[in-house]
Design an enzyme around this catalytic site. Structure first.
Site, PDB file in Angstrom:
ATOM      1  N   SER A 101       0.817  -1.207   0.000  1.00  0.00           N
ATOM      2  CA  SER A 101       0.000   0.000   0.000  1.00  0.00           C
ATOM      3  C   SER A 101       0.851   1.258   0.000  1.00  0.00           C
ATOM      4  O   SER A 101       0.345   2.338  -0.228  1.00  0.00           O
ATOM      5  CB  SER A 101      -0.925   0.008   1.213  1.00  0.00           C
ATOM      6  OG  SER A 101      -0.175  -0.219   2.382  1.00  0.00           O
TER       7      SER A 101
ATOM      8  N   HIS B  35      -2.557  -3.175  -6.343  1.00  0.00           N
ATOM      9  CA  HIS B  35      -3.034  -2.810  -5.008  1.00  0.00           C
ATOM     10  C   HIS B  35      -4.544  -3.025  -4.921  1.00  0.00           C
ATOM     11  O   HIS B  35      -5.311  -2.333  -5.599  1.00  0.00           O
ATOM     12  CB  HIS B  35      -2.664  -1.335  -4.747  1.00  0.00           C
ATOM     13  CG  HIS B  35      -2.990  -0.860  -3.379  1.00  0.00           C
ATOM     14  ND1 HIS B  35      -3.277   0.449  -3.101  1.00  0.00           N
ATOM     15  CD2 HIS B  35      -3.083  -1.518  -2.185  1.00  0.00           C
ATOM     16  CE1 HIS B  35      -3.525   0.586  -1.813  1.00  0.00           C
ATOM     17  NE2 HIS B  35      -3.426  -0.593  -1.237  1.00  0.00           N
TER      18      HIS B  35
ATOM     19  N   GLU C 129      -5.666  -0.724  -8.037  1.00  0.00           N
ATOM     20  CA  GLU C 129      -4.751   0.359  -8.386  1.00  0.00           C
ATOM     21  C   GLU C 129      -3.468  -0.294  -8.904  1.00  0.00           C
ATOM     22  O   GLU C 129      -2.820  -1.027  -8.156  1.00  0.00           O
ATOM     23  CB  GLU C 129      -4.493   1.148  -7.101  1.00  0.00           C
ATOM     24  CG  GLU C 129      -3.910   2.496  -7.244  1.00  0.00           C
ATOM     25  CD  GLU C 129      -3.888   3.242  -5.890  1.00  0.00           C
ATOM     26  OE1 GLU C 129      -4.042   4.455  -5.902  1.00  0.00           O
ATOM     27  OE2 GLU C 129      -3.699   2.617  -4.828  1.00  0.00           O
TER      28      GLU C 129
ATOM     29  N   ASN D 248      -4.174   6.141  -1.233  1.00  0.00           N
ATOM     30  CA  ASN D 248      -3.633   6.462   0.096  1.00  0.00           C
ATOM     31  C   ASN D 248      -3.025   7.860   0.159  1.00  0.00           C
ATOM     32  O   ASN D 248      -2.982   8.469   1.228  1.00  0.00           O
ATOM     33  CB  ASN D 248      -2.623   5.412   0.539  1.00  0.00           C
ATOM     34  CG  ASN D 248      -3.320   4.156   1.026  1.00  0.00           C
ATOM     35  OD1 ASN D 248      -4.419   4.238   1.579  1.00  0.00           O
ATOM     36  ND2 ASN D 248      -2.721   3.003   0.801  1.00  0.00           N
TER      37      ASN D 248
HETATM   38  N1  3HC Z   1     -15.848 -10.200   2.630  1.00  0.00           N
HETATM   39  C1  3HC Z   1     -16.786 -10.422   1.694  1.00  0.00           C
HETATM   40  N2  3HC Z   1     -17.941  -9.715   1.593  1.00  0.00           N
HETATM   41  C2  3HC Z   1     -18.166  -8.765   2.524  1.00  0.00           C
HETATM   42  C3  3HC Z   1     -17.240  -8.492   3.551  1.00  0.00           C
HETATM   43  C4  3HC Z   1     -16.034  -9.250   3.575  1.00  0.00           C
HETATM   44  N3  3HC Z   1     -15.085  -9.042   4.490  1.00  0.00           N
HETATM   45  N4  3HC Z   1     -17.734  -7.489   4.301  1.00  0.00           N
HETATM   46  C5  3HC Z   1     -18.936  -7.152   3.781  1.00  0.00           C
HETATM   47  N5  3HC Z   1     -19.179  -7.905   2.683  1.00  0.00           N
HETATM   48  C6  3HC Z   1     -20.326  -7.806   1.777  1.00  0.00           C
HETATM   49  C7  3HC Z   1     -21.594  -8.276   2.427  1.00  0.00           C
HETATM   50  O1  3HC Z   1     -21.771  -9.669   2.217  1.00  0.00           O
HETATM   51  C8  3HC Z   1     -22.650  -7.456   1.710  1.00  0.00           C
HETATM   52  O2  3HC Z   1     -22.972  -8.025   0.451  1.00  0.00           O
HETATM   53  P1  3HC Z   1     -24.487  -7.906  -0.161  1.00  0.00           P
HETATM   54  O3  3HC Z   1     -24.935  -6.480   0.074  1.00  0.00           O
HETATM   55  O4  3HC Z   1     -24.311  -8.260  -1.595  1.00  0.00           O
HETATM   56  O5  3HC Z   1     -25.269  -8.897   0.586  1.00  0.00           O
HETATM   57  C9  3HC Z   1     -21.950  -6.140   1.428  1.00  0.00           C
HETATM   58  O6  3HC Z   1     -20.541  -6.402   1.469  1.00  0.00           O
HETATM   59  C10 3HC Z   1     -22.305  -5.094   2.447  1.00  0.00           C
HETATM   60  O7  3HC Z   1     -21.994  -5.631   3.720  1.00  0.00           O
HETATM   61  P2  3HC Z   1     -22.814  -5.363   5.040  1.00  0.00           P
HETATM   62  O8  3HC Z   1     -24.270  -5.132   4.711  1.00  0.00           O
HETATM   63  O9  3HC Z   1     -22.504  -6.428   6.035  1.00  0.00           O
HETATM   64  O10 3HC Z   1     -22.165  -4.066   5.660  1.00  0.00           O
HETATM   65  P3  3HC Z   1     -21.996  -2.627   5.050  1.00  0.00           P
HETATM   66  O11 3HC Z   1     -23.128  -2.265   4.150  1.00  0.00           O
HETATM   67  O12 3HC Z   1     -21.666  -1.785   6.207  1.00  0.00           O
HETATM   68  O13 3HC Z   1     -20.680  -2.759   4.105  1.00  0.00           O
HETATM   69  C11 3HC Z   1     -18.376  -2.507   3.788  1.00  0.00           C
HETATM   70  C12 3HC Z   1     -19.467  -3.151   4.637  1.00  0.00           C
HETATM   71  C13 3HC Z   1     -18.417  -3.053   2.362  1.00  0.00           C
HETATM   72  C14 3HC Z   1     -17.055  -2.876   4.434  1.00  0.00           C
HETATM   73  C15 3HC Z   1     -18.622  -0.955   3.756  1.00  0.00           C
HETATM   74  O14 3HC Z   1     -18.800  -0.464   5.052  1.00  0.00           O
HETATM   75  C16 3HC Z   1     -17.513  -0.184   3.090  1.00  0.00           C
HETATM   76  O15 3HC Z   1     -17.436  -0.112   1.877  1.00  0.00           O
HETATM   77  N6  3HC Z   1     -16.616   0.426   3.906  1.00  0.00           N
HETATM   78  C17 3HC Z   1     -15.473   1.174   3.411  1.00  0.00           C
HETATM   79  C18 3HC Z   1     -14.381   0.205   3.070  1.00  0.00           C
HETATM   80  C19 3HC Z   1     -13.168   0.907   2.528  1.00  0.00           C
HETATM   81  O16 3HC Z   1     -13.087   2.123   2.428  1.00  0.00           O
HETATM   82  N7  3HC Z   1     -12.169   0.099   2.154  1.00  0.00           N
HETATM   83  C20 3HC Z   1     -10.902   0.608   1.681  1.00  0.00           C
HETATM   84  C21 3HC Z   1      -9.962   0.705   2.826  1.00  0.00           C
HETATM   85  S1  3HC Z   1      -8.438   1.406   2.340  1.00  0.00           S
HETATM   86  C22 3HC Z   1      -7.562   0.105   1.739  1.00  0.00           C
HETATM   87  O17 3HC Z   1      -7.969  -1.036   1.727  1.00  0.00           O
HETATM   88  C23 3HC Z   1      -6.226   0.468   1.190  1.00  0.00           C
HETATM   89  C24 3HC Z   1      -5.121   0.036   2.114  1.00  0.00           C
HETATM   90  O18 3HC Z   1      -3.910   0.242   1.452  1.00  0.00           O
HETATM   91  C25 3HC Z   1      -5.126   0.761   3.429  1.00  0.00           C
END
Ligand code: 3HC
Length: 283
Positions: free
Chosen positions: A119, A140, A152, A190
């Protein structure tokens, strides 16, 4: 070149997500961990995620079984000899990544592409220990990998056009949307995300608002799925601190300087969801 067999180094949160998405997309996948307990934990996480996808009607039981059958685990990088593409998703430590890249370079077939899911670390430095700099790039992924639609790509000054073309075909086959950035700390996401997240910690630390109000303001005021402190807990405070420090180290720009509170929470073991406590309590 046709990619048939994908190697994934590391079966933690990101590695297991990458292995799952590749297996679901029809690739043979070989995933490596450093010991059998970690390997089993990673494979269990994948099987749980596949079961959840079946229960939510996203895939049939037969498709999940086929994906499982396409995945194999190993403890030995020497087993990667017939992989066409390897994604390294090991710990964010340059010395360890360089060891992995050097070993894979001697094991992989000449045509194979070598990618890092880093990252924030320098992909060119990883390429420098191989004899295939033209076939090295960053791929990424975002957490949770099966859900987040973006990849990415990180292109170094050595990466060839052909490698980028193959990487694009691979990303498209996973159903992801792709963007490309130069090999600079933080790439696109990031580089923009970290100053925002660090600022949220600053304003909480300075008592401008409660953590709940900071998160609610962004969640409902900007329609983000999570507010910045919830997102910090989700990604991991240690991971964000590592990225911020790596960016500060290179740019020496105050926008990437970690607030004292973030460093102290990491030292105290308050890492977010993974440790059960961060800005919020998950116990
Ligand atoms: N694995 C697989 N599927 C998942 C999951 C996981 N860990 N977590 C959630 N899901 C799926 C659920 O099954 C659900 O699918 P459906 O709607 O088709 O049934 C869908 O995602 C939505 O899940 P939930 O209803 O349980 O919960 P939310 O609506 O709150 O969504 C989330 C959860 C997708 C994590 C959402 O909150 C989100 O998008 N959050 C932001 C995540 C983000 O910004 N990620 C990037 C982080 S930065 C990064 O990774 C870069 C690194 O370098 C730091």
């Amino acid at each position: 070149m046709e990619i048939k067999r994908v190697g994934v180094v590391g079966c933690g949160l990101m590695g297991s997500g990458i292995a799952e998405v590749c297996a679901r997309s029809g690739y043979e996948v070989l995933v490596r961990e450093v010991n059998s307990a970690l390997l089993q934990k990673g494979l269990d996480r994948i099987n749980k995620s596949l079961a959840k996808a079946v229960s939510r009607g996203k895939m049939s039981q037969e498709e999940a079984d086929q994906a499982t059958a396409r995945m194999q685990g190993t403890l030995d990088l020497a087993d990667f000899g017939d992989c066409d593409l390897v994604v390294e998703a090991a710990i964010e430590n340059m010395a360890i990544k360089k060891e992995i890249f050097a070993e894979l370079d001697s094991v992989l077939p000449a045509h194979a592409i070598l990618a890092s899911n880093t990252s924030s670390l320098c992909v060119t430095e990883m390429a420098s220990v191989t004899r295939r700099g033209d076939k090295v790039l960053g791929i990424h992924f975002f957490n949770p990998v099966p859900v987040m639609p973006l990849i990415e790509f990180v292109r170094t000054i050595l990466t060839s056009d052909e490698t980028m073309e193959i990487a694009h075909e691979f990303g498209a086959s996973l159903g992801k949307t792709m963007v490309t950035a130069k090999d600079t700390p933080g790439f696109i996401v990031n580089r923009l995300l970290m100053p925002y997240i660090l600022d949220a910690v600053h304003i909480y630390e300075n008592g401008l608002a409660s953590k709940e109000d900071i998160d609610t303001a962004i969640h409902l005021g900007l329609n983000h799925p999570m507010g910045p402190l919830t997102l910090l807990d989700f990604v991991g405070l240690d991971t964000c601190l590592f990225i911020a420090d790596a960016m500060y180290e290179e740019y020496k720009d105050a926008r990437y300087a970690a607030p004292p509170l973030l460093r102290r929470m990491v030292l105290a073991g308050h890492l977010g969801r993974k440790s059960g406590k961060g800005f919020y309590d998950y116990s």
